[in-house]
Scaffold this motif. Structure first.
Motif, PDB file in Angstrom:
ATOM      1  N   LEU A   1      11.068  67.507  11.719  1.00 36.98           N
ATOM      2  CA  LEU A   1      10.731  66.099  11.534  1.00 36.98           C
ATOM      3  C   LEU A   1      11.637  65.495  10.476  1.00 36.98           C
ATOM      4  O   LEU A   1      11.768  66.048   9.384  1.00 36.98           O
TER       5      LEU A   1
ATOM      6  N   PHE B   1      12.030  62.067   8.290  1.00 39.51           N
ATOM      7  CA  PHE B   1      11.240  60.912   7.889  1.00 39.51           C
ATOM      8  C   PHE B   1      12.117  59.767   7.413  1.00 39.51           C
ATOM      9  O   PHE B   1      13.160  59.968   6.783  1.00 39.51           O
ATOM     10  N   GLY B   2      11.669  58.544   7.692  1.00 35.34           N
ATOM     11  CA  GLY B   2      12.226  57.389   7.024  1.00 35.34           C
ATOM     12  C   GLY B   2      11.714  57.359   5.592  1.00 35.34           C
ATOM     13  O   GLY B   2      10.857  58.160   5.214  1.00 35.34           O
ATOM     14  N   LYS B   3      12.229  56.418   4.793  1.00 35.77           N
ATOM     15  CA  LYS B   3      11.858  56.372   3.388  1.00 35.77           C
ATOM     16  C   LYS B   3      10.499  55.721   3.163  1.00 35.77           C
ATOM     17  O   LYS B   3       9.998  55.713   2.037  1.00 35.77           O
TER      18      LYS B   3
ATOM     19  N   LEU C   1       5.018  55.965   6.931  1.00 43.54           N
ATOM     20  CA  LEU C   1       6.230  56.744   7.151  1.00 43.54           C
ATOM     21  C   LEU C   1       6.488  56.909   8.633  1.00 43.54           C
ATOM     22  O   LEU C   1       5.618  57.385   9.369  1.00 43.54           O
TER      23      LEU C   1
END
Lengths: 114, 113
Positions: B101, B103-105, B87
């Motif tokens: 924060l 997050f990307g997937k 991640l």
């Protein structure tokens, strides 16, 4: 040193009910953040608490709420549950507010809404 | 708002090197993080970059280019236990004294013999 503890680990609810999830941070950590994790959306930020105050909130409806107690333990509540609320809810703690870089995650509470 | 992109899945061979890319768009950038998450487990912190360049930590290295909005995680000498989701997360200074924060997937890495 104990890690972040979340309870319950698994739960099943029906639409319209409400649920309360609990998180005990690592001893000495005063900042607690909550995230929702789903296969389609990944990890999404819900809110962060420090010293019993909500410091930041993500883009979730008002049905999602939380609080933090004087001992840094935190709870989050979801009211009027919808099927789309089925997810893994992760709590993370960090030593202080303003530095949430290294988050220490709990194992999560897996909620299934039927 | 923020937009973080990383590949959905990658496959690599045991003993090889793999690079997982992450691109991001954000205002108030205040650091980029990589986390590892094994199936059914909590995410664990891997690395942190706030300045441009390469940070090395054992078999793992992370690179950041702030001007390009780009980072990568490099895993060397791959082991089967490295099979996990990785991640990418960006810290944004929301200006409220609290960092958030995003997050990307995640990139699901499969290491094969």
């Amino acid at each position: 040193k104990a890690g972040v503890t979340q309870t319950p680990r698994y739960l099943i609810k029906t639409r319209g009910q409400q649920v309360t999830l609990s998180c005990s941070p690592i001893s000495g950590h005063r900042s607690v953040s909550w995230y929702q994790q789903t296969p389609g959306q990944g990890l999404q930020f819900l809110f962060e608490y420090f010293s019993e105050t909500q410091r930041n909130k993500g883009n979730f409806p008002g049905r999602f709420s939380g609080r933090q107690f004087s001992n840094s333990r935190s709870e989050m509540n979801v009211s009027t549950l919808e099927l789309g609320d089925s997810a893994l809810y992760l709590c993370a703690s960090s030593p202080r507010a303003g530095d949430t870089g290294e988050l220490f995650f709990g194992e999560g509470s897996r909620l299934t809404v039927l | 708002g923020q937009n973080i992109d990383q590949p959905t899945e990658m496959t690599a061979t045991e003993g090889a090197i793999v690079q997982i890319n992450c691109t991001y768009q954000t205002s108030g950038f205040n650091g980029l993080f990589w986390y590892q998450q094994h199936a059914g487990e909590a995410p664990t912190f891997l690395s942190y970059n706030v300045l441009d360049g390469l940070e090395e930590k054992g078999r793992f290295s992370s690179f950041l280019s702030r001007s390009k909005g780009y980072s990568y995680l490099l895993l060397k000498e791959l082991q089967m236990k490295d099979s996990a989701s990785y991640l990418c997360a960006v810290r944004d200074d929301s200006g409220a004294g609290s960092y958030q924060l995003t997050f990307g997937k995640g990139t699901k890495l499969s290491v094969i013999p």
